[in-house]
Design an enzyme around this catalytic site. Structure first.
Site, PDB file in Angstrom:
ATOM      1  N   ASP A 159      27.938 -43.932 -16.294  1.00 53.50           N
ATOM      2  CA  ASP A 159      27.116 -44.642 -15.537  1.00 53.50           C
ATOM      3  C   ASP A 159      26.722 -46.005 -16.080  1.00 53.50           C
ATOM      4  O   ASP A 159      27.175 -46.340 -17.174  1.00 53.50           O
ATOM      5  CB  ASP A 159      25.763 -43.666 -15.293  1.00 53.50           C
ATOM      6  CG  ASP A 159      24.624 -44.736 -14.791  1.00 53.50           C
ATOM      7  OD1 ASP A 159      24.933 -45.069 -13.426  1.00 53.50           O
ATOM      8  OD2 ASP A 159      23.760 -44.518 -15.150  1.00 53.50           O
ATOM      9  N   THR A 170      28.845 -45.173 -10.782  1.00 54.04           N
ATOM     10  CA  THR A 170      27.485 -45.939 -10.401  1.00 54.04           C
ATOM     11  C   THR A 170      27.157 -45.727  -9.011  1.00 54.04           C
ATOM     12  O   THR A 170      28.001 -45.716  -8.148  1.00 54.04           O
ATOM     13  CB  THR A 170      27.733 -47.599 -11.108  1.00 54.04           C
ATOM     14  OG1 THR A 170      26.479 -47.869 -10.695  1.00 54.04           O
ATOM     15  CG2 THR A 170      28.854 -48.063 -10.060  1.00 54.04           C
ATOM     16  N   GLY A 171      26.088 -45.913  -8.760  1.00 55.74           N
ATOM     17  CA  GLY A 171      25.374 -46.213  -7.377  1.00 55.74           C
ATOM     18  C   GLY A 171      25.773 -47.654  -6.742  1.00 55.74           C
ATOM     19  O   GLY A 171      25.565 -47.958  -5.753  1.00 55.74           O
TER      20      GLY A 171
END
Length: 274
Positions: A8, A42-43
């Site tokens: 992340d 990741t977002g």
């Protein structure tokens, strides 16, 4: 033993200023030179992450919008899942968002970050990439080609939105938090873990040879998919409670991922001397 590292970004690989520590950059580059595959999961939007990748100086697979997009190292999109047009149009309505205008609404299209108002404070998250938003009339958007809807606001307001989403959509959406003030919505069957498995299958690497790092609720199945998961010491307490068996390492603001990678791959002395 370890062939692939999935990580992340915010709260994990990036520091408290949402930037890359030079020590992290040096560590990751050394590992890629040694043949280790990397996945950034990741977002964040693909265009944003591509800029961060360029600062890292490596060519990883990019899992973005929490798994709604996967790009190969040559920037070819190899996996894509959009929200339906109908869902997007409903997700931006006051009946979901609330009538008071307290929550910022964002849409992630293939090449654009769309937002319902000016929010310059958000640009601090994108210093390394220089990625910027475009202000649009959400009510006029046709809902096409949207990977993610992102709500930013007070946690109490977001909790109300999450309840409305559960009531109106049930299991047709994947709803998760990336930060306490960021509620993220993708279509069902999207997640970082599913996207990671897609990459592992493509590379022919067993999950037993995968290391993963995360810090928040949208990292749950990323950590569950990897054979060797680790969470940050600064992880969301809810994540710690959800995955109590996952070892905790250092903090993101102390280059915790880089320090742990040096231990795992026994390169600490070599890097220290270089």
């Amino acid at each position: 033993m370890y062939k692939l590292v999935a990580t992340d970004l915010d709260g994990t690989l990036l520091n408290s200023d949402h930037q890359l520590d030079p020590f992290t950059v040096a560590t990751v580059r050394r590992l890629e030179q040694a043949g280790i595959q990397f996945v950034i999961a990741t977002g964040r939007h693909y265009c944003d992450v591509a800029g961060i990748r360029d600062v890292l100086g490596i060519r990883p697979y990019l899992v973005t919008s929490n798994g709604a997009r996967v790009h190969a190292p040559d920037d070819t999109m190899i996996h894509s899942r959009n929200l339906s047009r109908e869902a997007v149009r409903r997700l931006v309505q006051p009946g979901i968002v609330g009538e008071h205008g307290r929550v910022i609404v964002n849409l992630f299209a293939d090449d654009a970050w769309l937002i319902d108002r000016d929010a310059p404070d958000l640009l601090a998250f994108h210093q390394d990439s220089g990625f910027r938003y475009e202000i649009v009339d959400m009510q006029a958007h046709d809902g096409d080609d949207i990977a993610k809807v992102l709500y930013i606001g007070d946690p109490a307001d977001l909790a109300q939105i999450a309840m409305r989403l559960e009531h109106e959509f049930g299991d047709a959406l994947y709803v998760t938090y990336s930060l306490s003030d960021c509620l993220e919505v993708m279509t069902a069957n999207v997640s970082k873990g599913r996207a990671l498995q897609h990459v592992l299958d493509r590379l022919g690497i067993d999950a037993a040879h995968c290391v993963a790092f995360g810090d928040n609720m949208n990292d749950i199945d990323l950590l569950e998919t990897a054979g060797h998961p680790f969470m940050m010491n600064n992880a969301n307490p809810d994540l710690i409670a959800r995955l109590p068996h996952v070892p905790r390492i250092g903090n993101n603001f102390e280059a915790g991922v880089a320090h742990h990678l040096r231990k795992l791959f026994s390169i600490a002395d070599e890097l220290a001397a270089s």
